[in-house]
Design a protein around this motif. Structure first.
Motif, PDB file in Angstrom:
ATOM      1  N   MET A  19       1.146  -0.992   0.161  1.00  0.00           N
ATOM      2  CA  MET A  19       0.298  -0.083   0.374  1.00  0.00           C
ATOM      3  C   MET A  19       0.662   1.111  -0.080  1.00  0.00           C
ATOM      4  O   MET A  19       0.846   2.050  -1.089  1.00  0.00           O
ATOM      5  N   LYS A  20       2.229   1.233   0.644  1.00  0.00           N
ATOM      6  CA  LYS A  20       2.492   2.452   0.808  1.00  0.00           C
ATOM      7  C   LYS A  20       3.223   2.484  -0.283  1.00  0.00           C
ATOM      8  O   LYS A  20       4.128   3.760  -0.847  1.00  0.00           O
ATOM      9  N   GLU A  21       3.881   1.204  -1.167  1.00  0.00           N
ATOM     10  CA  GLU A  21       4.069   1.454  -2.399  1.00  0.00           C
ATOM     11  C   GLU A  21       3.300   2.155  -3.289  1.00  0.00           C
ATOM     12  O   GLU A  21       4.228   3.637  -4.306  1.00  0.00           O
ATOM     13  N   ILE A  22       2.147   1.680  -3.628  1.00  0.00           N
ATOM     14  CA  ILE A  22       1.564   2.033  -4.585  1.00  0.00           C
ATOM     15  C   ILE A  22       1.378   3.618  -4.181  1.00  0.00           C
ATOM     16  O   ILE A  22       0.855   4.607  -4.921  1.00  0.00           O
ATOM     17  N   LEU A  23       0.694   4.362  -2.785  1.00  0.00           N
ATOM     18  CA  LEU A  23       0.490   5.585  -2.440  1.00  0.00           C
ATOM     19  C   LEU A  23       1.880   6.641  -3.026  1.00  0.00           C
ATOM     20  O   LEU A  23       1.901   7.650  -3.531  1.00  0.00           O
ATOM     21  N   LYS A  24       3.291   5.763  -3.253  1.00  0.00           N
ATOM     22  CA  LYS A  24       3.980   6.434  -3.394  1.00  0.00           C
ATOM     23  C   LYS A  24       4.261   6.567  -4.611  1.00  0.00           C
ATOM     24  O   LYS A  24       4.510   7.626  -5.500  1.00  0.00           O
ATOM     25  N   VAL A  25       3.732   5.642  -5.810  1.00  0.00           N
ATOM     26  CA  VAL A  25       3.403   6.102  -7.138  1.00  0.00           C
ATOM     27  C   VAL A  25       3.013   6.820  -7.287  1.00  0.00           C
ATOM     28  O   VAL A  25       3.336   7.637  -8.453  1.00  0.00           O
ATOM     29  N   GLU A  26       1.640   7.040  -6.873  1.00  0.00           N
ATOM     30  CA  GLU A  26       1.254   8.021  -6.594  1.00  0.00           C
ATOM     31  C   GLU A  26       1.043   9.310  -7.062  1.00  0.00           C
ATOM     32  O   GLU A  26       0.800  10.151  -7.513  1.00  0.00           O
ATOM     33  N   SER A  27       2.151   9.213  -6.095  1.00  0.00           N
ATOM     34  CA  SER A  27       2.764  10.798  -5.126  1.00  0.00           C
ATOM     35  C   SER A  27       3.600  10.850  -6.235  1.00  0.00           C
ATOM     36  O   SER A  27       3.409  12.387  -6.545  1.00  0.00           O
ATOM     37  N   ILE A  28       4.634  10.374  -6.973  1.00  0.00           N
ATOM     38  CA  ILE A  28       5.528  10.964  -7.938  1.00  0.00           C
ATOM     39  C   ILE A  28       4.187  11.090  -9.084  1.00  0.00           C
ATOM     40  O   ILE A  28       5.126  11.695  -9.704  1.00  0.00           O
ATOM     41  N   LEU A  29       3.685  10.401  -9.474  1.00  0.00           N
ATOM     42  CA  LEU A  29       3.089  10.782 -10.875  1.00  0.00           C
ATOM     43  C   LEU A  29       2.077  11.741 -10.231  1.00  0.00           C
ATOM     44  O   LEU A  29       2.210  12.947 -11.423  1.00  0.00           O
ATOM     45  N   LYS A  30       1.785  12.590  -9.550  1.00  0.00           N
ATOM     46  CA  LYS A  30       1.207  13.524  -9.463  1.00  0.00           C
ATOM     47  C   LYS A  30       2.089  14.851  -9.347  1.00  0.00           C
ATOM     48  O   LYS A  30       1.739  15.801 -10.184  1.00  0.00           O
ATOM     49  N   GLN A  31       3.267  14.000  -9.201  1.00  0.00           N
ATOM     50  CA  GLN A  31       3.992  15.698  -8.778  1.00  0.00           C
ATOM     51  C   GLN A  31       5.047  15.690 -10.660  1.00  0.00           C
ATOM     52  O   GLN A  31       5.113  16.707 -11.021  1.00  0.00           O
ATOM     53  N   VAL A  32       5.216  14.195 -11.361  1.00  0.00           N
ATOM     54  CA  VAL A  32       5.434  14.555 -12.377  1.00  0.00           C
ATOM     55  C   VAL A  32       4.741  15.050 -13.659  1.00  0.00           C
ATOM     56  O   VAL A  32       4.743  16.388 -14.033  1.00  0.00           O
ATOM     57  N   LYS A  33       3.128  14.660 -13.413  1.00  0.00           N
ATOM     58  CA  LYS A  33       2.061  15.757 -13.597  1.00  0.00           C
ATOM     59  C   LYS A  33       2.085  17.479 -13.513  1.00  0.00           C
ATOM     60  O   LYS A  33       2.385  17.929 -14.810  1.00  0.00           O
TER      61      LYS A  33
END
Length: 417
Positions: A4-18
């Motif tokens: 779950m933490k990995e998924i949240l981390k991925v979502e955070s990175i994608l949002k920042q890249v966006k």
């Protein structure tokens, strides 16, 4: 780290890249960065009218840039890596006629040295092309070098070298030409030459686009983000999934195209050749991933036209790495082998050309004009449902027009069974 933490981390990175991409897009809009004359005039991938013409003008010491051999010197030193090349009395030609040996895209020549450059964007290799250039170099009696310039530095096919050991060097738009244009922009007088500077800047953007590269500033921001907090490791994991995402988009396109137009194509008299494609989604997607990793990886499906001289005529619909466009290919084959046109009679070769097919690598190709390329980011627009449906209809209608010309041709119908 938990799943779950990995998924949240991925979502955070994608949002920042966006956010970075959106900010960059806003800046481009506000500063006119989206305005590109090559794109507006639909000249992005024209080898002769765009790339050959502009490279020639920049390399020519007598070019309208009025900078003498400045840009040529940077090119010879940084792209070709030729030492002690005399820049006095240099002649630069484009489309140089070398008589029975053909034409050379770019030739740079002084009293001691001949440089031959072949440019490839979408066109396939011609028969014995580099072999003929090598013969021209030998006949010149000078030291000579042959360069094969492609988008990504691909090697030439055996069809071009004539299956002989030709000494040539591969250079690319992706790195070599991009870096050269950057150096030209930074040359001593370029900054005070607005017309030259802005043309070079727009051409730089064009190269980034056709080689699927990020803008320099955008690339730097995303790089800095990924180098923080172990983000790079997560990004690498994401990157492993991207080919499968692209392949699924492509698979859905081919499937929709086939389902929507197969009946209409068969009504024109063609018979769908039912091989392995469209049978199992998972294996089809795996195959697309595998093919798209190859230089010349090809995805296609086939229709049988008829029998001819103990062989069969097929029309193939697909997209490969050589042409990077959706094509209809006219081919002649037995059950286990395709045959180049040169192995068949002149009547068939002439007929294929009359039907509008380009002879490339020994096979006939006709291309759709709709801007969709599975080797570039134009594939990503298929994520939009409206664009996806428009692409299927536009390309399908174009394919039907091409196929109608074949099936309605009396000369062809007279020689096939």
């Amino acid at each position: 780290m938990s799943v779950m933490k990995e998924i949240l981390k991925v979502e955070s990175i994608l949002k920042q890249v966006k956010l970075i991409i959106e900010k960059n897009s806003k800046i481009e809009k506000e500063t006119g960065g989206l305005f590109n004359i090559f794109s507006i005039l639909n000249m992005e991938r024209l080898e002769v009218k765009t790339h050959s013409a502009l490279l020639y003008e920049l390399l020519n010491p007598d070019g309208s840039h009025s900078q003498g051999s400045t840009y040529l010197k940077i090119f010879v030193n940084n792209v070709l890596s030729i030492e002690n090349f005399d820049l006095n009395n240099v002649k630069v030609d484009r489309e140089r006629n070398i008589n029975s040996l053909g034409r050379v895209d770019l030739a740079i020549e002084n009293q001691e040295h001949l440089i031959i450059i072949e440019i490839k964007i979408d066109a396939g290799d011609q028969k014995n092309q580099l072999k003929r250039y090598n013969e021209y170099g030998l006949r010149s009696g000078k030291d000579y070098d042959i360069y094969y310039l492609t988008l990504y530095g691909y090697e030439a096919s055996n069809y071009s070298t004539g299956n002989t050991d030709i000494n040539y060097k591969c250079i690319s738009f992706e790195t070599d030409i991009l870096n050269w244009i950057n150096k030209c922009i930074g040359a001593e007088k370029t900054p005070v030459l607005p017309a030259v500077r802005e043309t070079l800047a727009q051409y730089l953007k064009l190269i980034e686009k056709i080689t699927n590269q990020l803008d320099g500033g955008l690339k730097m921001e995303i790089k800095n983000l990924l180098l923080k907090d172990n983000n790079l490791e997560i990004a690498q994991q994401i990157s492993k999934v991207i080919p499968y995402c692209r392949a699924e988009l492509e698979y859905k396109f081919w499937t929709k195209l086939h389902h929507r137009y197969n009946e209409q194509i068969e009504r024109l008299g063609l018979k769908y050749f039912d091989d392995v494609f469209f049978k199992d989604e998972k294996s089809d997607i795996e195959n697309i991933v595998k093919q798209r990793k190859k230089k010349n990886g090809d995805i296609h499906f086939e229709y049988e036209v008829g029998d001819y001289n103990n062989k069969k005529i097929y029309l193939l619909i697909g997209c490969d790495g050589d042409h990077e466009r959706i094509y209809v290919s006219f081919t002649i084959a037995t059950e286990d082998k395709f045959f180049p046109f040169e192995e068949n009679d002149k009547e068939m070769v002439n007929l294929i050309e009359k039907l509008g097919f380009v002879n490339s690598l020994g096979y006939g190709y006709n291309y759709v004009t709709y801007d969709l390329n599975f080797h570039t980011d134009s594939l990503l627009k298929l994520q939009n449902e409206n664009t996806f449906n428009k692409a299927v209809k536009s390309i399908g209608d174009e394919l039907l027009d091409i196929i109608k010309k074949v099936t309605c041709n009396k000369e062809l119908n007279d020689i096939i069974i």
